[in-house]
Structures are given as C-alpha cells and as structure tokens.
Motif scaffolding. Structure first.
Motif, PDB file in Angstrom:
ATOM      1  N   VAL A  90      49.594  39.187  30.678  1.00  0.00           N
ATOM      2  CA  VAL A  90      49.659  39.732  32.031  1.00  0.00           C
ATOM      3  C   VAL A  90      49.178  41.181  32.039  1.00  0.00           C
ATOM      4  CG1 VAL A  90      51.253  40.460  33.848  1.00  0.00           C
ATOM      5  CG2 VAL A  90      51.425  38.153  32.880  1.00  0.00           C
ATOM      6  N   ASP A  91      49.673  41.999  31.132  1.00  0.00           N
ATOM      7  CA  ASP A  91      49.258  43.402  31.072  1.00  0.00           C
ATOM      8  C   ASP A  91      47.756  43.527  30.789  1.00  0.00           C
ATOM      9  OD1 ASP A  91      51.758  44.348  31.631  1.00  0.00           O
ATOM     10  OD2 ASP A  91      52.303  44.767  29.543  1.00  0.00           O
ATOM     11  N   ARG A 141      45.611  42.561  33.879  1.00  0.00           N
ATOM     12  CA  ARG A 141      45.645  43.585  34.925  1.00  0.00           C
ATOM     13  C   ARG A 141      44.840  44.815  34.512  1.00  0.00           C
ATOM     14  NH1 ARG A 141      49.677  46.220  36.249  1.00  0.00           N
ATOM     15  NH2 ARG A 141      49.253  46.327  38.475  1.00  0.00           N
ATOM     16  N   GLU A 163      55.009  30.189  41.676  1.00  0.00           N
ATOM     17  CA  GLU A 163      54.480  31.085  40.662  1.00  0.00           C
ATOM     18  C   GLU A 163      52.959  30.970  40.532  1.00  0.00           C
ATOM     19  OE1 GLU A 163      58.734  30.183  39.411  1.00  0.00           O
ATOM     20  OE2 GLU A 163      57.039  29.161  40.392  1.00  0.00           O
ATOM     21  N   HIS A 185      47.405  38.090  42.741  1.00  0.00           N
ATOM     22  CA  HIS A 185      48.763  38.626  42.845  1.00  0.00           C
ATOM     23  C   HIS A 185      49.002  39.606  41.703  1.00  0.00           C
ATOM     24  CE1 HIS A 185      50.471  36.160  39.452  1.00  0.00           C
ATOM     25  NE2 HIS A 185      49.325  35.535  39.670  1.00  0.00           N
ATOM     26  N   ASP A 186      49.808  40.615  41.976  1.00  0.00           N
ATOM     27  CA  ASP A 186      50.225  41.565  40.941  1.00  0.00           C
ATOM     28  C   ASP A 186      49.032  42.144  40.176  1.00  0.00           C
ATOM     29  OD1 ASP A 186      52.969  41.063  41.494  1.00  0.00           O
ATOM     30  OD2 ASP A 186      52.844  39.232  40.293  1.00  0.00           O
ATOM     31  N   ARG A 207      46.292  40.649  39.443  1.00  0.00           N
ATOM     32  CA  ARG A 207      45.682  39.621  38.593  1.00  0.00           C
ATOM     33  C   ARG A 207      44.996  38.562  39.450  1.00  0.00           C
ATOM     34  NH1 ARG A 207      50.108  36.704  36.227  1.00  0.00           N
ATOM     35  NH2 ARG A 207      48.636  35.807  34.746  1.00  0.00           N
ATOM     36  N   ALA A 247      53.849  44.545  36.136  1.00  0.00           N
ATOM     37  CA  ALA A 247      53.512  43.329  36.862  1.00  0.00           C
ATOM     38  C   ALA A 247      54.564  42.278  36.598  1.00  0.00           C
ATOM     39  CB  ALA A 247      52.144  42.813  36.439  1.00  0.00           C
ATOM     40  N   ALA A 248      54.762  41.416  37.594  1.00  0.00           N
ATOM     41  CA  ALA A 248      55.724  40.328  37.423  1.00  0.00           C
ATOM     42  C   ALA A 248      55.169  39.310  36.430  1.00  0.00           C
ATOM     43  CB  ALA A 248      55.977  39.662  38.767  1.00  0.00           C
TER      44      ALA A 248
END
Length: 704
Positions: free
Chosen positions: A114-115, A118, A134, A220-221, A223, A683-684
């Motif tokens: 995720v990191d 992004r 999700e 989202h977030d 991404r 981020a989620a």
C-alpha cells in the motif's frame, strides 16, 4: 521474461522512510526512476497465471512471488524500492495480486505494498476478487449476483472504450462450450455509494434491470486498483479479449514487449491433386493409410472457377492466402490432357493475387524411404538394419526443380522458404526418430532459410542445417476431403469408438480432445459441429497473439470449398470483436519466422538479465545487447531519435527496434506524464479478501 524472486537476489534499499522518498537526495532532481518490470504475486490460481502468460507472450518482464512457497521472499520496503545514484527507484511499474488483499489481517506485507503504490503511483491489479466494499463494490447479496456467467455477453462501457479497452467493439462474449461444464464464475455488483469507481466492463445482473461490474477501476487512499470479479484462465476467450487492456491499464501503456493478433493460412498441394477418403474402406486409396492395391484413387483438384473464387474471396476479406505449390502436378496434368491445364493457366494469370511457397516438385517423402507394404508404413532398411534414407541429390532435385518451374511460370517467389511434403525429412514419430541426415545438406545446397514444420509435432523453432523451422498449425479440415460429407465421415471414423464403427483412437488415447460421444450426421455435422470447433481453435491462436500459420490443402478450396466457412468464421468473429485499428496481421512465412526468432532472442536476453529499462519523467531508457531487437509498446506521440516510435496498433505505438548496445531514449508525449506523485501520508490497509470461488474446470482449456 519471468524472474522467480529468491531472497539471495534482493538488493538492499537505502530508504530513510519506510518506503517514502528519501530526504536530502544527492540529486536536485528527485523525480523517481520507475523500472519497467511488473511484480506478480501469485497464489497458484489460474487468474494470476493467465496475466503472467500474457506478459510472457508480449515479452514484458515480470518477477513472480509465489505465496504458496515456504522459502519465498518477504514483501517489504527493501524488496520494492531503493535508490540508484541518489535517485529513488521503484523496482516495479505495476503490482498484480490474486485478490485485492491476499494476506492475513494486519499483514505488514500488504502495508508495504500500500505504501509503495501510493508513494510511486504504482497501480495494482486484483486478478480475481470478491465484490466487497474494500474493493469499491457492494456485497453481491446487496442486489448483485454470484454465480455462473457461462454464455453471458458482457459489454465494454463508454469509459472502457475511452480507456484501456478502446481496441474492443461493444461485446465481450463469455464462453459456454458445454452445458455440463462450469466454465466461468463471477461476482456482479455495483459501486459502493460515494466510491470513486469506474466500470470498464459490465454485464446484466440476473433478475434486475441493473448492470454489475466485471472489470473496473477503484481509486482510493491515493491508490488505483483494477478490480476484476470473474475467474478465468489464459485460454478462455473472455480473458484473451481483455488481456491487452489489463496490461495497458497497469503499465499506463508504457512497457517492454509488443503483441499483435496474427492469422496466416497456407494452402498445400497447389497444382497437385489430393487423394480422396473412401467412405467404404475407411482409408484413402493411393495414400499410405490404405493397404497396397486397396480401392481406386479418386483425386480432388481445384478448377479455374475455384481460383476465381479464391481471388475474389481474398479481395473481399483483405486477406492473402499462401499457396504452397507442386509444379509436377501441372506437368503431369498436361501430359495426360494433351498439353492443357486450365487450372495452372488461371493460377499463373492470377499469380500476383497470392503468395507462393516452394512445396517441392512432386511432393515426395524426403525422410526415410517408406515401406508401404504394411499399414502403418515403416522405414525401409539396408541389409545391415540401418535406415535407408532419401539421398541428398534427390532432396536437392525436388527443391530446385520446383523452384525453376515456379520461376519459369512467373510466380513471385521467396526462394528461401520451403514446405516439404508432409513436413518430411524431419523426424516423424514413431516410424522415423531422427531427421534425414541428408536434409540439412540439401537445404544448404539450395539456400533455404525457413523450413515449415508441424506444430502438433514440434511447436518450437529449431535449426535444421542452415534453416530455422516455422511451426504450422494443422487445421482439422482434412486434406483428403473436398466435400463436407466426406469430411464428416472421416471425422466420425477417427473420433468415435470401435463399437460405433470408429477407429477407437479415443479408447486407446483418452486424452484425445476431439472425441465424439456418437457419430455426427454427415448432412449437418460439418456446419453444426466441426466448423464451430475449428473456428474456436483457430481464433484462440489469433487472440493469443501467436503468429504461427495454419495450413489446409488445395482440396479444401475445391468442390464444396469446405475451408471457407472456417476462414470466414475466424475473420467475421474477429471483426465483430475488435476495432478497425486492431486488425488481423497476415504475414508470410519468412516474416513469421523472423518474428518467432526475435521473440526467442528477446526472451533469452530478458531471462539472462541483459535488458535494463526504466522511466524518469517523460523519458524511457532501454539498454539491451548489441544485435537484439527491443520490443516495446508506448503511447501515441512517443518519439525515438526525433521520429515517431514504432507502428500504430490497438491505439498505441509498438514494434521492434534494433539495438546497437547503446541506450535507447524514447520521449513520451506530455499526456503520458503524471502531474505529480501522490502524497505519502498514511493510507488505509484493506482487510484480507474472502476466498473466491474457482470452478475446477476453469484451470484448463475447454474443448467440449
């Protein structure tokens, strides 16, 4: 192009933050370097395998991490990114996961992905995931659907056409090859209220007036995810149609590798006559499958009217057939008919309408000398038991005499191409276990560079003396059939059980894929069963980007002209599926050989780690060994050395560029450069996805 990742191969990163851009970088310009390589995280399922197969075919490099392997590397910041000469480097331009989150709850690996996504604006493909909030979608129980989508005709939305699937027409038909086999399963749902979700491919939700997403983009977030909610394997038509768009979406249309959809058809035995199947004897009098003296040969040979039909058909389809000719067929016909051969006269008058390939003068068998006193035939032997081979001089004479006949007839030949009769000279199992040793010598004597081989025996290119083979797909439209009823009768004989009057090949070899439960009706079986099956098989090769040619025989263009329903079916179906800027490519034999050889060289260079490719801002740099042609796909407007890069195909520019060993610098259009790298705030992390349903049958190609 696949690189299996092992821990020893990891390069330690030097990132100050967990994955963010380093502070105080040595370069004033901290624009990240994005390597042109895809990370495929697999769970052994068919969907990630299918995407990996698409990357393989195109020549797009990727690294695969198999989550089922105990010694796999851990996905963390160091695996995903580092710095090169002080510049932050993202090692992958895209991430493919089996679902939107295949890891356990609270997984640091998913957090690292995720990191990474992004920080470097790296997109993620959810190869097959459950519809859930999700992933930007409502649960199927909230007015959606979970179940079979066999036979569904999905559609590309306006957003899909304006985006990654613009090469497709409206429909994406899902296969339904058998009423007893579950072939496709999907979750159809609509976006969660307020979600930034764009549907690219959808289908009607049963029992409602709504349409549910099958493929869509969820933002989202900071991404981007491509959310795919149907299961597939690499052979299924629905995946083959969407595969190009999936790759274009996740790479932003900037990647190594290039693909086209090819279809070429060779017509063997032109000017000769093919012996006819005998429906009483269940063999072909005059050929080796009949005992000596059994029956009377009944030849099938084209007429001048068949030539006119073929030329007109080509013009109407914008398609060229390759005529593999045997000059002795015309010479013998003139000898038997007072010097007349209207067929040859017509073909020669229309010679520039077709492509021509040397098929040897008499269509002689050029391997071992055949002993046809038994069925099946065997190789004749010398007194000492060694194989008796057709001589070097005999092979040279077959090639050279046919070449001279063709040149004297004015045929526009490429003298470095050759199709031997029955692909003979090369090994033929079980009778002939090795090439005729005289074949390579004769090919050198006659300057043959490209030699046709049978893909069903040898699907890979190989060297035979100075020549490289070009594997050809045999169509199941038989050489000894000029009429549909004959084709069906022989098909029944081959593919039914002995109790039904058949050969029993399916009893002896249950793996045979075209076995019949009962004989086909000779009046309707060709159009109703054989033609659709052959269309599906050939179209599968086309949609897989396979350039290997198909071959039929001149008999199939005569009498009932039974080849045309198959050829028309392939071309008509293709035209209904693809836009005009994604045409079928129709190359001749030597160009196919070059394409296959370039792919092999490119694949070897990638696998040996000899290719480096990355993007910094609006420039893509590729380094490859001297003499290796670089395959790449770029957006329209990309330049190389001040000129437009590649050729237009499927809304992009792609092709092969020779490398001299020096770096190639491609300039991207401004439309391909992102305005800014997304922020690096928290981020989620999504919860792990529930297990998705995968029908057992979806793992294999269905031929039912």
């Amino acid at each position: 192009m696949k690189r299996k990742f092992h821990t020893s191969a990891l390069i330690a990163g030097a990132l100050i933050a967990a994955i963010g851009l380093p502070a105080g970088a040595a370069h004033a310009d901290t624009t990240p370097r994005i390597d042109l390589r895809v990370l495929v995280v697999s769970d052994g399922g068919p969907s990630t395998d299918a995407i990996a197969a698409e990357l393989d075919v195109a020549g797009t490099p990727y690294t695969e991490i198999d989550l089922t392997e105990a010694d796999r590397p851990v996905i963390d910041a160091d695996l995903l990114a580092d710095t090169v000469d002080g510049r932050p480097r993202a090692k992958y331009q895209a991430v493919v996961l089996p679902s939107d989150n295949p890891f356990p709850a609270g997984s640091p690996e998913m957090a690292a992905l995720v990191d990474y996504e992004r920080t470097y604006d790296v997109p993620q493909v959810d190869a097959y995931t459950y519809a859930r909030p999700e992933a930007g979608l409502k649960y199927p129980i909230e007015g959606g659907y979970a179940g079979s989508v066999d036979g569904v005709r999905a559609k590309v939305t306006a957003a899909g056409k304006a985006g990654p699937f613009g090469y497709l027409q409206d429909e994406v038909p899902f296969e339904d090859n058998s009423p007893t086999v579950g072939e496709s399963y999907a979750y159809l749902s609509t976006p969660v209220t307020g979600a930034d979700f764009t549907t690219y491919v959808d289908a009607a939700i049963p029992g409602t007036t709504k349409r549910g997403s099958l493929v869509g983009e969820y933002r989202h977030d900071g991404r981007r995810e491509l959310v795919v909610t149907f299961v597939y394997n690499q052979y299924q038509q629905q995946f083959r149609l969407l595969a190009r768009g999936i790759v274009e979406w996740m790479t932003g249309g900037i990647h190594l590798g290039a693909s086209r959809n090819y279809f070429s058809v060779h017509v063997d035995d032109v000017f000769a006559a093919d012996d006819r199947w005998n429906t009483e004897l269940n063999c072909t009098p005059g050929d080796v499958d009949c005992p000596d003296g059994a029956g009377t040969p009944d030849p099938i040979r084209m007429t001048p009217q068949d030539v006119t039909y073929a030329a007109d058909w080509q013009a109407s389809r914008n398609f060229t057939l390759d005529m593999a000719y045997n000059g002795a067929g015309s010479v013998e016909h003139r000898q038997d008919n007072g010097g007349a051969d209207p067929l040859a006269d017509k073909f020669i008058a229309e010679r520039d309408e077709f492509r021509w390939i040397n098929h040897t003068y008499t269509h002689a068998f050029l391997g071992c000398e055949q002993d046809t006193s038994v069925v099946p035939w065997r190789c004749a032997t010398e007194a000492d038991g060694s194989v008796r081979w057709v001589s070097r001089n005999a092979i040279v004479d077959e090639i050279a005499t046919n070449r001279v006949w063709g040149e004297q007839s004015g045929l526009p030949l490429h003298n470095d191409e050759l199709v031997t009769g029955e692909h003979s000279g090369m090994k033929v199992l079980p009778q002939q276990t090795a090439d005729n040793p005289n074949l390579a010598l004769a090919l050198a004597d006659t300057d043959i560079s490209w030699l046709a081989s049978d893909n069903s025996r040898e699907p890979q290119q190989r060297q035979v003396g100075p020549s490289i083979t070009v594997p050809r797909y045999p169509m199941n439209v038989f050489y000894n059939a000029g009429r549909a009823a004959e084709q069906v009768d022989e098909y029944n004989w081959i593919y039914t059980a002995r109790a039904q009057g058949g050969s029993g090949i399916c009893e002896d070899n249950p793996a045979t894929s075209t076995c019949l439960d009962e004989p086909l009706d000779t009046a309707t079986g060709y159009a109703d069963y054989i033609v659709p099956l052959e269309i599906r098989t050939a179209l599968g090769h086309v949609l897989a980007g396979d350039p290997r040619p198909h071959f039929i025989h001149q008999s199939n263009l005569a009498e009932d002209r039974i080849a045309y329903p198959v050829l028309n079916g392939v071309l008509d179906t293709y035209a209904a599926l693809f836009t005009a800027d994604t045409p079928v490519v129709n190359p001749r034999m030597k160009d196919i050989g070059v394409e296959l050889q370039r792919r092999a060289d490119w694949r070897a260079a990638l696998n040996d780690g000899q290719v480096t490719a990355y993007r910094i801002g609006d420039t893509v740099t590729v380094e490859a060994p001297d003499g290796v042609a670089v395959a790449a796909t770029m957006p329209t407007g990309t330049t190389l050395a001040g000129a437009a890069f590649g050729e237009a195909y499927a809304g992009a520019r792609s092709g092969w560029t020779p490398s001299t060993g020096a770096p190639l610098a491609l300039g991207l259009p401004s439309s391909a450069v992102p305005a800014a790298i997304p922020g690096t705030g928290p981020a989620a992390v999504p919860e792990p996805a529930p297990k998705t349903r995968v029908p057992a049958e979806v793992r294999e190609p269905s031929t039912a």
